[in-house]
Design a protein around this motif. Structure first.
Motif, PDB file in Angstrom:
ATOM      1  N   VAL A  18       0.817  -1.209   0.027  1.00  0.00           N
ATOM      2  CA  VAL A  18      -0.048  -0.071  -0.115  1.00  0.00           C
ATOM      3  C   VAL A  18       0.639   1.268   0.149  1.00  0.00           C
ATOM      4  O   VAL A  18       0.591   2.191  -0.863  1.00  0.00           O
ATOM      5  N   GLU A  19       1.989   1.275   0.996  1.00  0.00           N
ATOM      6  CA  GLU A  19       2.559   2.475   0.922  1.00  0.00           C
ATOM      7  C   GLU A  19       3.459   2.675  -0.309  1.00  0.00           C
ATOM      8  O   GLU A  19       3.463   3.791  -0.731  1.00  0.00           O
ATOM      9  N   GLU A  20       4.056   1.647  -1.036  1.00  0.00           N
ATOM     10  CA  GLU A  20       4.626   1.499  -2.189  1.00  0.00           C
ATOM     11  C   GLU A  20       3.941   2.128  -3.433  1.00  0.00           C
ATOM     12  O   GLU A  20       4.490   3.184  -3.835  1.00  0.00           O
ATOM     13  N   PHE A  21       2.670   1.803  -3.297  1.00  0.00           N
ATOM     14  CA  PHE A  21       1.910   2.244  -4.511  1.00  0.00           C
ATOM     15  C   PHE A  21       1.558   3.562  -4.373  1.00  0.00           C
ATOM     16  O   PHE A  21       1.406   4.641  -5.197  1.00  0.00           O
ATOM     17  N   LEU A  22       1.082   3.983  -3.034  1.00  0.00           N
ATOM     18  CA  LEU A  22       0.878   5.350  -2.857  1.00  0.00           C
ATOM     19  C   LEU A  22       1.998   6.476  -3.050  1.00  0.00           C
ATOM     20  O   LEU A  22       1.550   7.397  -3.659  1.00  0.00           O
ATOM     21  N   ASP A  23       3.220   5.798  -2.543  1.00  0.00           N
ATOM     22  CA  ASP A  23       4.403   6.877  -2.926  1.00  0.00           C
ATOM     23  C   ASP A  23       4.726   6.899  -4.263  1.00  0.00           C
ATOM     24  O   ASP A  23       5.468   7.867  -4.597  1.00  0.00           O
ATOM     25  N   HIS A  24       4.072   6.126  -5.195  1.00  0.00           N
ATOM     26  CA  HIS A  24       4.447   6.420  -6.584  1.00  0.00           C
ATOM     27  C   HIS A  24       2.841   6.832  -7.427  1.00  0.00           C
ATOM     28  O   HIS A  24       2.613   6.691  -8.550  1.00  0.00           O
ATOM     29  N   GLY A  25       2.178   7.251  -6.566  1.00  0.00           N
ATOM     30  CA  GLY A  25       1.103   7.991  -7.214  1.00  0.00           C
ATOM     31  C   GLY A  25      -0.176   7.327  -7.528  1.00  0.00           C
ATOM     32  O   GLY A  25      -1.002   7.860  -8.048  1.00  0.00           O
ATOM     33  N   TYR A  26      -0.271   6.134  -6.835  1.00  0.00           N
ATOM     34  CA  TYR A  26      -1.689   5.090  -7.452  1.00  0.00           C
ATOM     35  C   TYR A  26      -2.646   5.642  -6.291  1.00  0.00           C
ATOM     36  O   TYR A  26      -2.273   5.870  -5.215  1.00  0.00           O
ATOM     37  N   GLU A  27      -3.797   5.461  -6.729  1.00  0.00           N
ATOM     38  CA  GLU A  27      -5.042   5.402  -5.810  1.00  0.00           C
ATOM     39  C   GLU A  27      -5.170   3.920  -5.408  1.00  0.00           C
ATOM     40  O   GLU A  27      -5.145   2.885  -6.365  1.00  0.00           O
ATOM     41  N   VAL A  28      -5.216   3.674  -4.178  1.00  0.00           N
ATOM     42  CA  VAL A  28      -5.176   2.206  -3.737  1.00  0.00           C
ATOM     43  C   VAL A  28      -6.378   1.811  -3.166  1.00  0.00           C
ATOM     44  O   VAL A  28      -7.370   2.513  -2.290  1.00  0.00           O
ATOM     45  N   THR A  29      -7.017   0.679  -3.240  1.00  0.00           N
ATOM     46  CA  THR A  29      -7.803   0.205  -2.640  1.00  0.00           C
ATOM     47  C   THR A  29      -7.694  -1.436  -1.968  1.00  0.00           C
ATOM     48  O   THR A  29      -7.092  -2.059  -2.595  1.00  0.00           O
ATOM     49  N   LEU A  30      -7.982  -1.475  -0.891  1.00  0.00           N
ATOM     50  CA  LEU A  30      -7.665  -2.729  -0.141  1.00  0.00           C
ATOM     51  C   LEU A  30      -9.180  -3.598  -0.191  1.00  0.00           C
ATOM     52  O   LEU A  30     -10.253  -3.176  -0.164  1.00  0.00           O
ATOM     53  N   PHE A  31      -8.643  -4.709  -0.593  1.00  0.00           N
ATOM     54  CA  PHE A  31     -10.124  -5.781  -0.265  1.00  0.00           C
ATOM     55  C   PHE A  31      -9.597  -6.804   0.675  1.00  0.00           C
ATOM     56  O   PHE A  31      -8.687  -7.499   0.539  1.00  0.00           O
ATOM     57  N   THR A  32     -10.416  -6.668   1.872  1.00  0.00           N
ATOM     58  CA  THR A  32     -10.177  -7.658   2.781  1.00  0.00           C
ATOM     59  C   THR A  32     -11.580  -7.746   3.412  1.00  0.00           C
ATOM     60  O   THR A  32     -12.480  -7.405   3.257  1.00  0.00           O
ATOM     61  N   ARG A  33     -11.447  -9.202   4.446  1.00  0.00           N
ATOM     62  CA  ARG A  33     -12.764  -9.366   5.066  1.00  0.00           C
ATOM     63  C   ARG A  33     -12.937  -8.422   6.156  1.00  0.00           C
ATOM     64  O   ARG A  33     -14.277  -8.448   6.562  1.00  0.00           O
ATOM     65  N   GLY A  34     -12.274  -7.568   6.638  1.00  0.00           N
ATOM     66  CA  GLY A  34     -12.453  -6.499   7.635  1.00  0.00           C
ATOM     67  C   GLY A  34     -12.340  -7.130   8.965  1.00  0.00           C
ATOM     68  O   GLY A  34     -12.852  -6.702   9.878  1.00  0.00           O
ATOM     69  N   ASN A  35     -11.631  -8.411   9.206  1.00  0.00           N
ATOM     70  CA  ASN A  35     -11.486  -8.843  10.465  1.00  0.00           C
ATOM     71  C   ASN A  35     -10.382  -8.456  11.213  1.00  0.00           C
ATOM     72  O   ASN A  35     -10.433  -8.494  12.261  1.00  0.00           O
ATOM     73  N   ARG A  36      -9.596  -7.377  10.547  1.00  0.00           N
ATOM     74  CA  ARG A  36      -8.405  -6.820  11.307  1.00  0.00           C
ATOM     75  C   ARG A  36      -8.644  -5.297  11.242  1.00  0.00           C
ATOM     76  O   ARG A  36      -9.044  -5.002  10.135  1.00  0.00           O
ATOM     77  N   GLU A  37      -7.863  -4.507  12.127  1.00  0.00           N
ATOM     78  CA  GLU A  37      -8.051  -3.195  12.079  1.00  0.00           C
ATOM     79  C   GLU A  37      -7.223  -2.747  10.804  1.00  0.00           C
ATOM     80  O   GLU A  37      -6.094  -3.041  10.566  1.00  0.00           O
ATOM     81  N   ASN A  38      -7.779  -1.695  10.309  1.00  0.00           N
ATOM     82  CA  ASN A  38      -7.313  -1.177   8.878  1.00  0.00           C
ATOM     83  C   ASN A  38      -6.538   0.074   9.434  1.00  0.00           C
ATOM     84  O   ASN A  38      -6.811   1.073   9.679  1.00  0.00           O
ATOM     85  N   PRO A  39      -5.013  -0.280   8.945  1.00  0.00           N
ATOM     86  CA  PRO A  39      -4.060   0.898   9.376  1.00  0.00           C
ATOM     87  C   PRO A  39      -4.385   2.227   8.517  1.00  0.00           C
ATOM     88  O   PRO A  39      -3.525   3.313   8.748  1.00  0.00           O
ATOM     89  N   PHE A  40      -5.181   1.961   7.412  1.00  0.00           N
ATOM     90  CA  PHE A  40      -5.067   2.949   6.457  1.00  0.00           C
ATOM     91  C   PHE A  40      -6.446   3.666   6.683  1.00  0.00           C
ATOM     92  O   PHE A  40      -7.077   4.360   5.554  1.00  0.00           O
ATOM     93  N   ALA A  41      -7.285   3.262   7.542  1.00  0.00           N
ATOM     94  CA  ALA A  41      -8.810   3.881   7.690  1.00  0.00           C
ATOM     95  C   ALA A  41      -8.857   5.264   7.266  1.00  0.00           C
ATOM     96  O   ALA A  41      -9.940   5.783   6.650  1.00  0.00           O
ATOM     97  N   ASP A  42      -7.934   6.122   7.749  1.00  0.00           N
ATOM     98  CA  ASP A  42      -8.248   7.654   7.855  1.00  0.00           C
ATOM     99  C   ASP A  42      -7.281   8.066   6.752  1.00  0.00           C
ATOM    100  O   ASP A  42      -6.875   9.447   6.709  1.00  0.00           O
ATOM    101  N   ARG A  43      -6.612   7.184   6.017  1.00  0.00           N
ATOM    102  CA  ARG A  43      -5.301   7.495   4.845  1.00  0.00           C
ATOM    103  C   ARG A  43      -6.144   8.351   3.611  1.00  0.00           C
ATOM    104  O   ARG A  43      -6.853   7.475   3.146  1.00  0.00           O
ATOM    105  N   GLU A  44      -5.638   9.471   3.327  1.00  0.00           N
ATOM    106  CA  GLU A  44      -6.096   9.816   1.933  1.00  0.00           C
ATOM    107  C   GLU A  44      -5.616   9.036   0.781  1.00  0.00           C
ATOM    108  O   GLU A  44      -4.699   8.633   0.753  1.00  0.00           O
ATOM    109  N   GLY A  45      -6.355   8.656  -0.283  1.00  0.00           N
ATOM    110  CA  GLY A  45      -5.998   7.965  -1.378  1.00  0.00           C
ATOM    111  C   GLY A  45      -6.150   6.404  -1.078  1.00  0.00           C
ATOM    112  O   GLY A  45      -5.766   5.882  -2.277  1.00  0.00           O
ATOM    113  N   VAL A  46      -6.762   5.904   0.132  1.00  0.00           N
ATOM    114  CA  VAL A  46      -7.003   4.562   0.331  1.00  0.00           C
ATOM    115  C   VAL A  46      -8.495   4.163   0.491  1.00  0.00           C
ATOM    116  O   VAL A  46      -8.980   4.646   1.435  1.00  0.00           O
TER     117      VAL A  46
END
Length: 325
Positions: A18-46
């Motif tokens: 996630v950090e790598e792609f953000l650093d290179h200008g990508y818009e990032v979407t996570l696909f997860t079950r939501g069972n764990r805390e999302n460290p990017f919940a408040d991160r712009e661009g994710v």
């Protein structure tokens, strides 16, 4: 390419991707079950799409909602996962599967893409969830990538060996960080060359392969240097500014503590080295060990890894025996 869907992304490799792609200008979407805390919940661009990757309908919904240019698959543990994903995301610009150096089925040095044989994978192994079937399952996932490329899908795989760095939930490397921080005399079993790779370098490899990799190709990724286990301990000691007496021990000495070499994290009794020239030909380069060790120590949490190897009492018994020699 300017958008990426990362299947997984909240734990270890995916988190760094996630950090790598953000650093290179990508818009990032996570696909997860939501069972764990999302460290990017408040991160712009994710963004986050919730769903189970083993549910094809959920993956299809993610495809429709996100329409990603790139898909990075960090949690495909079974061949059927890769087959489904390469079908569902067939029209994306790139699909990159996180495979493993364990996919190789021969103990040669170094292991080369397209040359070193992969593990076979039986029908039973393809659905088994044990460690014994891990390499065969990853190898079969690679073959699913190759088959997808033959159908015209721009699918590729990245094969890391053991990965270390911040947020490593296995805590294998953390065991040694903790030992260096808490003791000045350590038992280290004799071991063979074992390739490791820094997690940030795996993340950069995923991006580089997505952008410039060849459809149907697999790419090894690994550190540029190959310290043995005792040398890793010495690198850690230098980083934290302490002196550690590395006491190397074989099976006979370890038996004094009812221990075996395999009880120690990162032990390997055969050489495991990956050739990384194919990845380097795309412009990728590994981070110097001085930087990766520093980042790993900085990310270490107090006590992490302590339970991943022998307890100190057993280690002290071995040290006591060695003092008599």
């Amino acid at each position: 390419m300017d958008s990426v869907l990362i299947v997984g992304g909240t734990r270890f490799i995916g988190r760094h991707a996630v950090e790598e792609f953000l650093d290179h200008g990508y818009e990032v979407t996570l696909f997860t079950r939501g069972n764990r805390e999302n460290p990017f919940a408040d991160r712009e661009g994710v963004e986050h799409v919730e769903g189970d990757r083993t549910n094809d309908s959920a993956l299809e919904l993610a495809r429709e909602r996100v329409d990603p240019d790139v898909v990075v698959d960090c949690v495909a543990y079974y061949p059927k996962d890769v087959r489904a994903a390469t079908e569902i995301f067939a029209d994306c610009d790139a699909y990159v599967y996180v495979s493993s150096g364990a996919a190789y089925g021969a103990s040669v040095v170094p292991k080369r893409e397209g040359e070193t044989p992969l593990h076979d994978c039986s029908a039973e192994q393809a659905t088994d969830d044990s460690w014994d079937s891990y390499g065969p399952r990853k190898a079969e996932g690679d073959r699913a990538v190759f088959a997808a490329a033959e159908r015209g899908v721009r699918a590729m795989s990245v094969r890391p060996p053991v990965v270390y760095g911040p947020h490593d939930y296995t805590e294998r490397f953390d065991y040694w960080v903790d030992r260096v921080l808490t003791h000045d005399r350590l038992v280290v079993p004799y071991t063979d060359l074992r390739h490791l790779v820094y997690v940030g370098d795996v993340a950069s490899a995923l991006r580089v392969v997505a952008e410039d990799g060849e459809a149907g190709a697999a790419y090894n990724v690994g550190d540029h240097t190959l310290p043995v286990l005792g040398e890793w301990v010495e690198l850690l000691a230098a980083e934290v500014g302490t002196e550690v007496d590395v006491v190397r021990a074989g099976e006979r000495e370890l038996s004094a503590g009812d221990l075996e070499p395999a009880d120690f994290p990162l032990y390997l009794d055969y050489p495991h080295v990956l050739d990384t020239h194919e990845l380097e030909s795309l412009g990728w380069t590994a981070t110097p060990l001085s930087e990766t060790v520093a980042a790993t120590v900085e990310g270490h949490e107090d006590g992490a890894g302590r339970e991943q190897g022998p307890d100190r009492e057993a280690e002290e018994r071995v040290l006591g025996v060695l003092e008599t020699f």
